[in-house]
Enzyme design. Structure first.
Site, mmCIF file in Angstrom:
data_model
loop_
_atom_site.group_PDB
_atom_site.id
_atom_site.type_symbol
_atom_site.label_atom_id
_atom_site.label_comp_id
_atom_site.label_asym_id
_atom_site.label_seq_id
_atom_site.Cartn_x
_atom_site.Cartn_y
_atom_site.Cartn_z
ATOM 1 N N LYS A 76 12.815 40.841 -29.103
ATOM 2 C CA LYS A 76 14.254 41.077 -28.920
ATOM 3 C C LYS A 76 14.838 40.138 -27.872
ATOM 4 O O LYS A 76 15.876 39.507 -28.101
ATOM 5 C CB LYS A 76 14.506 42.532 -28.526
ATOM 6 C CG LYS A 76 15.979 42.870 -28.337
ATOM 7 C CD LYS A 76 16.184 44.359 -28.063
ATOM 8 C CE LYS A 76 15.924 45.189 -29.301
ATOM 9 N NZ LYS A 76 16.307 46.620 -29.104
ATOM 10 N N PHE A 132 22.040 29.609 -15.579
ATOM 11 C CA PHE A 132 22.062 28.400 -16.411
ATOM 12 C C PHE A 132 21.818 27.134 -15.597
ATOM 13 O O PHE A 132 22.211 26.047 -15.999
ATOM 14 C CB PHE A 132 23.374 28.287 -17.175
ATOM 15 C CG PHE A 132 23.763 29.537 -17.907
ATOM 16 C CD1 PHE A 132 22.953 30.054 -18.896
ATOM 17 C CD2 PHE A 132 24.931 30.216 -17.591
ATOM 18 C CE1 PHE A 132 23.294 31.215 -19.568
ATOM 19 C CE2 PHE A 132 25.275 31.386 -18.255
ATOM 20 C CZ PHE A 132 24.451 31.889 -19.246
ATOM 21 N N GLY A 162 13.715 29.580 -22.866
ATOM 22 C CA GLY A 162 15.029 29.804 -22.280
ATOM 23 C C GLY A 162 16.040 28.729 -22.636
ATOM 24 O O GLY A 162 17.224 29.015 -22.819
ATOM 25 N N GLU A 163 15.599 27.486 -22.726
ATOM 26 C CA GLU A 163 16.519 26.380 -22.985
ATOM 27 C C GLU A 163 16.374 25.793 -24.380
ATOM 28 O O GLU A 163 17.152 24.920 -24.772
ATOM 29 C CB GLU A 163 16.295 25.294 -21.931
ATOM 30 C CG GLU A 163 16.651 25.774 -20.538
ATOM 31 C CD GLU A 163 16.001 24.937 -19.443
ATOM 32 O OE1 GLU A 163 16.731 24.304 -18.689
ATOM 33 O OE2 GLU A 163 14.766 24.928 -19.362
ATOM 34 N N LEU A 179 6.763 36.870 -26.403
ATOM 35 C CA LEU A 179 6.400 37.985 -25.533
ATOM 36 C C LEU A 179 7.239 39.227 -25.797
ATOM 37 O O LEU A 179 6.771 40.347 -25.590
ATOM 38 C CB LEU A 179 6.531 37.563 -24.068
ATOM 39 C CG LEU A 179 5.672 36.350 -23.678
ATOM 40 C CD1 LEU A 179 5.912 35.972 -22.231
ATOM 41 C CD2 LEU A 179 4.190 36.632 -23.930
ATOM 42 N N ASN A 180 8.479 39.028 -26.207
ATOM 43 C CA ASN A 180 9.334 40.149 -26.582
ATOM 44 C C ASN A 180 10.284 39.642 -27.651
ATOM 45 O O ASN A 180 11.119 38.769 -27.392
ATOM 46 C CB ASN A 180 10.110 40.664 -25.364
ATOM 47 C CG ASN A 180 10.975 41.879 -25.685
ATOM 48 O OD1 ASN A 180 11.737 41.890 -26.648
ATOM 49 N ND2 ASN A 180 10.862 42.909 -24.860
ATOM 50 N N GLY A 237 7.814 28.140 -23.197
ATOM 51 C CA GLY A 237 9.153 28.425 -22.707
ATOM 52 C C GLY A 237 10.185 28.381 -23.814
ATOM 53 O O GLY A 237 10.146 27.519 -24.691
#
Length: 744
Positions: A620, A243, A691-692, A617-618, A689
């Site tokens: 799940k 994180f 992730g955030e 991209l995935n 992106g």
């Protein structure tokens, strides 16, 4: 390859493994305990180091007596500033430890005790006797604002921007809000503690460590220890969460390396949970003032966003809370400003979605306040102010799908059932409310390299110094390679987290998949070219099921690689695409809360996020990341508060017993949905992106739902029951609002 021009058609455009909700390939290793984390490399039989911390927040060591500790059972070494190795200066390429007698913050390392066992090192650490000369420090940002200053630009992004005439537009607007929101310090609280095993082999150093960005890490280790960069190897095969808390090389790595050098034996240093809170980085608190002005139809005429954050003396990192405001909504008159305050507290730095995570807690609640002042639906207010181009720089958006996220989220969540008047919906003892907010997060890309090898058995191996902090890097890179080489996932191996592999930027800033994934894509493209050349087939030949077909012939890939296999290197660079286009990921959050009418207790009842982030991209791992970010946002809204003792400069709640992160029991029905999108300006995968993205704006949706439930607007995060009760009490006293506690 670089992304100066759109990537065009690629093999990934065809239906394949990319995008599928595949299980993580590292999952079986992790659940069976076979994934090796930093503290688990047992072959070297290391000695154990335990850190001694300063008990004051500002001053100096008059003396530090290590005599008793050095005589304790099993002790091999006690490092202090008196016998520490010479180190380079502090800065972007240096994080020296035990530099001298000066104390800059509470919990600063002042000694390292190394012994045969962890228990011996810990016991001896309590025998180290420091004597301090304490000085008065400054620990409260609110009382130090007069000393704030304009920080240096952050990665080339200026601290301040302005256009038009904000003051005049705000003064003349018929409808406006001018509000101040505050957010507290927060800590990353990842599962795996910071840990390092340092091993010297002659003049070469290997660090088995928990670090998100290894290539940058080798720069810092080399700069700190003043050794050549090519003499440093860092290994982080698996990381138990980061994180942002593991972006930098922290004290555990430098102290372990110094002790191992002195003793010529491997040394392991693992920080305790309480040590992590003060030795490593945290998110600074912020004070944010947001000014919004609009016509009576809801058209914004002015947007102003000022933010104050703090850091230690000499550290120029600031929380860029107003950065998202620069491109989220249209308005002709604009101003954003950041100010930094120097305090004698532990270092502040990046925490998940630095800037946007806390900035949107203020901006998106201010938008909700403006909607209430206009008697306008919050979704319609946002749609009304949708920009057609970057509001500040005039650049086109590479893609912008914020409005579809708003509309789809409203449909799925049942937003039309929301009662716009606060405090009107009841469920037994609970007042029920709905809230929403927008999400925006920049879409960066950094240079990266990767290699791909195809052996005689048809096994492809991807190598990169990219890291996986639990977000799915192993799996996503395997999917890209499998589709590019027409192989099943079972025939793809991925090796990450080692600076002996091709350089990649690592995990952070939501740039991991774009950067490392593009390098893997390029390496596979180069390998495809080598295979076609070996088969004497044209570029338009088809790869399928481990074969290549062209000119009426089908050839197995294993027949083309030879006994030694084939290897190809790839590289990716963002080029000028980020200069030519404003690139962002978008989303919309929706939350429903219940608030107890007697106690003010707040409970999340359900939550939904709808996002666009280019090609997924995935499915799940993307959903998992989004839900994880939303959960992070719920914690920021309701529970997370790293409390500063403003008398002595330490953190009061420096453990997980008293710093509460949201867990499964706190989060009921929650879902994340991604809308279809491709962005051919973004990366070779046409992805963005994520992730955030999930945390951005999530907490504001919860806060807005609390207002809708109670009529109490809380501008000081986290939202706790005492603040609800105080709001009701104030409303009763002034008569400005109906007491929701007595309602019904």
């Amino acid at each position: 390859m670089n992304m100066t021009n759109p990537v065009g058609p690629t093999p990934l455009d065809k239906p394949g493994l990319v995008g599928q909700p595949l299980d993580r390939i590292d999952g079986p290793l992790k659940v069976s305990g076979r994934a090796t984390y930093a503290a688990e490399y047992h072959d070297e039989h290391p000695l154990y180091g335990f850190v001694v911390q300063a008990a004051i927040s500002k001053g100096r060591l008059d003396e530090i007596d290590t005599t008793a500790a050095e005589k304790a059972p099993g002790v091999r070494l006690v490092l202090t500033y008196k016998n520490a190795l010479k180190q380079g200066p502090r800065g972007t390429s240096g994080n020296p430890q035990l530099e001298g007698p000066s104390i800059d913050h509470h919990g600063q390392p002042i000694a390292l005790v190394v012994a045969d066992t962890f228990e011996q090192a810990r016991a001896a650490a309590y025998l180290v006797k420091p004597r301090y000369a304490a000085e008065k420090g400054e620990y409260d940002m609110g009382s130090s604002l007069a000393k704030s200053f304009v920080p240096k630009s952050n990665n080339g992004v200026p601290a301040d921007t302005a256009s038009g005439d904000l003051t005049a537009a705000f003064t003349n607007a018929p409808v406006k809000v001018d509000v101040t929101y505050t957010t507290p310090p927060q800590t990353h609280a990842m599962m795996e503690p910071h840990a390092t095993i340092a091993v010297w082999n002659g003049d070469s150093l290997t660090l088995y460590t928990a670090n998100q960005m290894l290539m940058r890490g080798t720069d810092m280790v080399a700069g700190t220890l003043q050794i050549p960069k090519d003499k440093v190897r860092m290994v982080s095969s698996y990381i138990g969460g980061g994180f942002g808390g593991k972006l930098q090389v922290e004290a555990d790595a430098i102290l372990a390396a110094m002790a191992a050098k002195v003793l010529q034996k491997p040394v392991k240093v693992v920080l305790t949970r309480q040590q992590i809170f003060e030795i490593t980085k945290h998110r600074t608190d912020t004070i944010q003032r947001v000014k919004l002005a609009a016509g009576r139809d809801g058209t914004l005429t002015a947007i102003g966003h000022e933010s104050w954050s703090n850091n230690t003396p000499g550290d120029t990192f600031y929380e860029s809370a107003a950065q998202a405001t620069r491109s989220f909504y249209a308005a002709p008159n604009r101003m954003t400003a950041h100010r930094l305050v120097t305090l004698d507290l532990p270092h502040s730095s990046s925490m998940r979605a630095p800037g946007e995570a806390v900035g949107l807690l203020a901006l998106e609640c201010a938008m909700d306040e403006l909607a209430a002042a206009l008697n306008m639906d919050p979704i319609e207010l946002r749609i009304k102010n949708e920009p057609q181009e970057d509001p500040e720089k005039g650049r086109p958006f590479s893609t912008r799908s914020f409005v579809p996220c708003l509309r789809k989220g409203a449909e799925l969540f049942g937003w039309s059932k929301r009662n716009a008047t606060p405090g009107q919906v009841k469920d037994g003892a609970w007042l029920v409310g709905m809230g929403m907010s927008g999400a925006i997060r920049g879409n960066p890309m950094l240079t990266a390299k990767a290699s791909v090898t195809l052996d005689k058995n048809g096994i492809a191996t991807v190598r990169s110094s990219m890291t996986d902090i639990g977000t799915g890097s192993y799996t996503i890179l395997a999917q890209i390679a499998a589709d590019m080489l027409s192989l099943p996932m079972a025939r793809v191996r991925v090796a990450l987290g080692d600076t002996a592999f091709p350089a990649a930027p690592g995990s952070g800033g939501s740039f991991g998949a774009n950067s490392a994934g593009s390098a893997v894509y390029d390496a596979c493209n180069v390998l495809r070219g080598k295979l076609l050349q070996a088969a004497n087939l044209p570029p338009d030949s088809t790869f399928n099921n481990g074969n290549v077909t062209g000119l009426g012939r089908t050839v197995s890939l294993t027949d083309l690689v030879g006994p030694n296999g084939l290897e190809a290197d790839g590289a990716a660079d963002p080029g000028d695409s980020r200069k030519a286009f404003n690139q962002q990921s978008y989303g919309a959050h929706f939350a429903e809360v219940g608030v107890d009418r007697d106690t003010g207790e707040i409970r999340l009842r359900r939550m939904l996020g709808v996002f666009t982030a280019g090609r997924i991209l995935n499915a799940k791992t993307a959903r998992s990341q989004a839900i994880g970010g939303m959960t992070f946002g719920v914690g920021a809204a309701l529970t997370e508060d790293l409390v500063i003792d403003k008398r002595f400069g330490g953190f009061v709640n420096h453990d997980l017993a008293e710093y509460h992160v949201a867990v499964h029991a706190d989060i009921p029905a929650i879902d994340a949905v991604f809308l279809p999108e491709l962005d051919d300006h973004s990366s070779a995968m046409k992805s963005k992106g994520i992730g955030e993205l999930g945390i951005c704006g999530a907490g504001a949706a919860v806060a807005n739902a609390v207002y809708n439930a109670t009529g109490v607007r809380i501008r000081d995060y986290p939202l706790t029951l005492d603040k609800v009760l105080n709001g009701w009490a104030a409303a009763n006293k002034t008569g400005d609002a109906v007491s929701q506690r007595k309602a019904g």
